[in-house]
Motif scaffolding. Structure first.
Motif, PDB file in Angstrom:
ATOM      1  N   ASP A 240      -9.325  -3.978  -8.025  1.00 43.78           N
ATOM      2  CA  ASP A 240      -8.789  -5.033  -7.038  1.00 43.78           C
ATOM      3  C   ASP A 240      -8.290  -4.366  -5.748  1.00 43.78           C
ATOM      4  N   THR A 241      -8.908  -4.757  -4.586  1.00 39.81           N
ATOM      5  CA  THR A 241      -8.504  -4.062  -3.228  1.00 39.81           C
ATOM      6  C   THR A 241      -7.133  -4.295  -3.126  1.00 39.81           C
ATOM      7  N   PRO A 242      -6.228  -3.203  -2.577  1.00 39.56           N
ATOM      8  CA  PRO A 242      -5.052  -3.446  -2.632  1.00 39.56           C
ATOM      9  C   PRO A 242      -4.512  -4.266  -1.587  1.00 39.56           C
ATOM     10  N   TRP A 243      -3.459  -4.965  -1.891  1.00 43.88           N
ATOM     11  CA  TRP A 243      -2.460  -5.658  -0.796  1.00 43.88           C
ATOM     12  C   TRP A 243      -1.914  -4.840  -0.069  1.00 43.88           C
ATOM     13  N   ASP A 244      -1.941  -4.892   1.331  1.00 42.45           N
ATOM     14  CA  ASP A 244      -1.378  -3.832   2.381  1.00 42.45           C
ATOM     15  C   ASP A 244      -0.044  -4.739   2.612  1.00 42.45           C
ATOM     16  N   VAL A 245       1.092  -4.028   2.295  1.00 43.65           N
ATOM     17  CA  VAL A 245       2.599  -4.375   2.225  1.00 43.65           C
ATOM     18  C   VAL A 245       3.138  -4.261   3.862  1.00 43.65           C
ATOM     19  N   ASN A 246       2.407  -3.382   4.417  1.00 43.64           N
ATOM     20  CA  ASN A 246       2.838  -3.028   5.884  1.00 43.64           C
ATOM     21  C   ASN A 246       1.648  -2.713   6.855  1.00 43.64           C
ATOM     22  N   ASP A 251      -4.569  -7.584  13.038  1.00 45.15           N
ATOM     23  CA  ASP A 251      -6.152  -7.666  12.585  1.00 45.15           C
ATOM     24  C   ASP A 251      -6.730  -6.653  11.720  1.00 45.15           C
ATOM     25  N   ASN A 252      -5.658  -5.541  11.352  1.00 44.02           N
ATOM     26  CA  ASN A 252      -6.126  -4.483  10.672  1.00 44.02           C
ATOM     27  C   ASN A 252      -5.342  -3.961   9.632  1.00 44.02           C
ATOM     28  N   ALA A 253      -5.862  -4.044   8.321  1.00 45.16           N
ATOM     29  CA  ALA A 253      -4.890  -3.285   7.009  1.00 45.16           C
ATOM     30  C   ALA A 253      -5.490  -1.904   6.952  1.00 45.16           C
ATOM     31  N   TYR A 254      -4.849  -1.194   6.051  1.00 45.74           N
ATOM     32  CA  TYR A 254      -5.276   0.292   5.890  1.00 45.74           C
ATOM     33  C   TYR A 254      -6.130   0.637   4.814  1.00 45.74           C
ATOM     34  N   ALA A 255      -5.816   0.139   3.504  1.00 42.58           N
ATOM     35  CA  ALA A 255      -6.418   0.628   2.413  1.00 42.58           C
ATOM     36  C   ALA A 255      -7.554  -0.116   1.962  1.00 42.58           C
ATOM     37  N   ASP A 256      -8.713   0.553   1.363  1.00 43.41           N
ATOM     38  CA  ASP A 256      -9.818   0.061   0.925  1.00 43.41           C
ATOM     39  C   ASP A 256      -9.496   0.123  -0.481  1.00 43.41           C
ATOM     40  N   GLY A 257     -10.590  -0.658  -1.320  1.00 42.62           N
ATOM     41  CA  GLY A 257     -10.702  -0.528  -2.745  1.00 42.62           C
ATOM     42  C   GLY A 257     -11.182   0.934  -3.169  1.00 42.62           C
ATOM     43  N   ILE A 258     -12.217   1.216  -2.501  1.00 45.97           N
ATOM     44  CA  ILE A 258     -12.991   2.573  -2.728  1.00 45.97           C
ATOM     45  C   ILE A 258     -13.342   2.911  -1.531  1.00 45.97           C
ATOM     46  N   THR A 259     -12.738   4.388  -1.081  1.00 44.75           N
ATOM     47  CA  THR A 259     -13.127   4.766   0.277  1.00 44.75           C
ATOM     48  C   THR A 259     -13.694   6.261  -0.147  1.00 44.75           C
ATOM     49  N   VAL A 260     -15.160   6.275   0.629  1.00 43.80           N
ATOM     50  CA  VAL A 260     -15.882   7.610   0.226  1.00 43.80           C
ATOM     51  C   VAL A 260     -16.011   8.182   1.646  1.00 43.80           C
ATOM     52  N   LYS A 288      -1.649 -11.650   8.959  1.00 39.78           N
ATOM     53  CA  LYS A 288      -2.554 -12.337   7.952  1.00 39.78           C
ATOM     54  C   LYS A 288      -3.853 -11.471   7.579  1.00 39.78           C
ATOM     55  N   THR A 289      -3.995 -10.397   8.046  1.00 41.68           N
ATOM     56  CA  THR A 289      -4.896  -9.215   7.443  1.00 41.68           C
ATOM     57  C   THR A 289      -4.159  -8.093   6.538  1.00 41.68           C
ATOM     58  N   ARG A 290      -4.646  -8.632   5.165  1.00 47.06           N
ATOM     59  CA  ARG A 290      -3.754  -7.795   4.277  1.00 47.06           C
ATOM     60  C   ARG A 290      -4.741  -6.771   3.334  1.00 47.06           C
ATOM     61  N   HIS A 291      -6.141  -6.758   3.652  1.00 49.71           N
ATOM     62  CA  HIS A 291      -6.997  -5.890   2.846  1.00 49.71           C
ATOM     63  C   HIS A 291      -7.854  -5.432   4.152  1.00 49.71           C
ATOM     64  N   ASP A 292      -8.560  -4.242   3.787  1.00 52.04           N
ATOM     65  CA  ASP A 292      -9.441  -3.440   4.787  1.00 52.04           C
ATOM     66  C   ASP A 292     -10.901  -3.602   3.890  1.00 52.04           C
ATOM     67  N   GLY A 293     -11.495  -2.648   3.786  1.00 46.64           N
ATOM     68  CA  GLY A 293     -12.779  -2.634   2.938  1.00 46.64           C
ATOM     69  C   GLY A 293     -12.844  -2.731   1.359  1.00 46.64           C
TER      70      GLY A 293
END
Length: 481
Positions: A240-246, A251-260, A288-293
């Motif tokens: 489950d891709t993380p919900w970015d709390v901050n 327009d840009n969130a930080y964390a991906d589900g998986i980052t290589v 409103k953008t709470r997920h990255d990749g």
């Protein structure tokens, strides 16, 4: 007799040269352990970081899943697929030294085989084994917001807390697999970013770009630059891709589900990636953008295969290469990635978006709808060949409701700024278009002869028609037992 011996020696030398190299041999004493900052919560308050991550953007995850914690391994610890090396089809089987076997942790000693039921056990296993071959078996539900054997839950308090405390970084020579629980449910990771590698300087306080450029200027081999993470297998997990709390900004969130990132010889197979219980539509206010990749391959990573996996309910789905000209120092000549047997179903865009990468896509299934009012699953665009990319697409099946055949090229397959693009053997269906074989090049220019390439690995190409039924039957978590 001498001629016979000489001929036999030549044959043996040729066979030895052709034998694949175990990717574990690429991991040396200088390979970094990128584990220390990860999985450790700091519970800090939100603050601006480089002018980003406005404290006013803080929003806890608005919904939590129905947890599927486990305490018992239904297999009794008996291994089945865990010791398998990665199959011999895909870019992960290659290197600048020739053919490779991605063995992951298949050679793990008995004391380097772990079965974990919570996030703290997972982090402890990684830290104990380091770069040694290791097999980590996940049963149940992992979420680093839970502690004390999944009895205490605390939401991430800030960007800093989530970035480090909410991430797990897999070191080299790792096999991470999900084991279906007693109810047959696949193992699941929520609220936790899974990292494979990271772009690092040679020493703390250094600059990754400056250090790498100097390394090359000094005449040293880029493959020997001592910050690569290598030889990893990830299989049979729900992510489950993380919900970015901050988030960074609106327009840009930080964390991906998986980052290589800065990683080589990576095999990801039978994973299911989505926004889980927290789709983007649950975000309120300005941010409103709470997920990255969902799954991104970036920062010079190389020789990666994503196979038999599903992606759904996500916006910025899959990225290969995360920048244009400013990333040439790390990405030029790298980002060899294979996508095979995957199903993108109800995702918005980036299937994938590709910069620099030499990407091979075959026998994938893409299904979507441009007419739905549900923004969490509305299709926007498919594969996107961008800056200096070179793509080969073969025998994929597309079903996109609301798209006319005349709109297919430019909506589902598009590109600009690429150096090479070939596409053939697809089938496109729609409520508006019927069933049609798509034009081989989709209106895009062919690469010149110098840009043509053939995958160096063997692969069995199915027809697009076969793909339509075969992919849903085999893709995603829970299928390996």
């Amino acid at each position: 007799m001498k001629k016979t011996i000489l001929a036999l020696s030549v044959m043996l030398a040729s066979a030895a040269q052709a034998a694949p190299i175990d990717a574990s041999t690429f991991v040396g004493a200088s390979t970094p352990l990128q584990t220390a900052p990860y999985g450790v919560r700091n519970y800090s308050a939100p603050v601006l970081v480089g002018g980003l991550h406005d404290p006013a953007s803080y929003m806890a995850a608005p919904k939590l899943p129905a947890w599927q914690f486990a305490q018992v391994d239904p297999t009794g610890g008996v291994l089945t697929f865990e010791r398998q090396s990665a199959p011999a089809t895909g870019w992960h089987t290659w290197s600048r030294k020739g053919r490779v076997v991605v063995s992951g942790g298949s050679a793990a000693r008995a004391d380097r085989i772990y079965t974990v039921f919570n996030g703290q056990q997972l982090v402890a296993a990684i830290n104990q084994a380091g770069n040694e071959p290791k097999i980590i078996r996940v049963v149940g539900h992992i979420d680093l917001r839970w502690s004390q054997n999944n009895t205490v839950f605390k939401e991430y308090t800030s960007f800093s807390d989530q970035k480090n405390g909410g991430s797990i970084n897999l070191p080299s020579n790792t096999t991470l697999v999900g084991i279906n629980d007693a109810q047959g449910r696949p193992a699941r990771i929520t609220g936790t970013a899974l990292l494979i590698g990271a772009e690092m300087p040679l020493a703390p306080g250094g600059d990754p770009e400056v250090d790498f450029k100097k390394w090359i200027k000094d005449g040293k081999d880029g493959e020997a630059y001592p910050t690569w993470t290598r030889n990893i297998i990830v299989r049979n997990l729900v992510i489950d891709t993380p919900w970015d709390v901050n988030p960074e900004d609106s327009d840009n969130a930080y964390a991906d589900g998986i980052t290589v990132s800065r990683a080589q010889n990576i095999f990801i197979d039978h994973v299911t990636v989505s926004d889980g219980d927290t789709p983007e539509s649950l975000a309120t206010g300005t941010y409103k953008t709470r997920h990255d990749g969902a799954l991104d391959v970036v920062r010079g990573s190389d020789y990666v295969t994503i196979a038999n996996s599903t992606f759904s309910t996500h916006h910025k789905t899959t990225l290969v290469g995360n920048g244009d000209g400013g990333r040439a120092w790390s990405d030029e000549g790298r980002l060899h990635v294979t996508f095979a047997g995957n199903w993108w179903n109800g995702v918005a865009a980036r299937l994938p978006l590709n910069r620099f990468g030499q990407v091979h896509m075959f026998n994938n299934l893409v299904t979507g709808n441009v007419m739905t009012k549900d923004t969490d699953v509305k299709f926007e665009s498919g594969s996107d060949a961008r800056y200096r990319s070179n793509m080969l697409l073969e025998n994929n099946y597309y079903n996109i409701t609301g798209v006319k055949l005349s709109e297919f090229c430019g909506k589902v397959i598009k590109g600009k700024g690429f150096i090479g693009f070939r596409s053939s053997g697809h089938i496109f269906t729609s409520d508006r278009a019927g069933t049609n074989a798509v034009d081989g090049q989709c209106g895009m220019a062919r690469p010149d002869a110098a840009k043509l390439w053939t995958p160096p690995y063997l692969y069995a190409l199915q027809t697009a028609t076969s793909t339509e039924s075969a992919v849903p039957a085999q893709a995603g978590a829970g299928k390996l037992k």
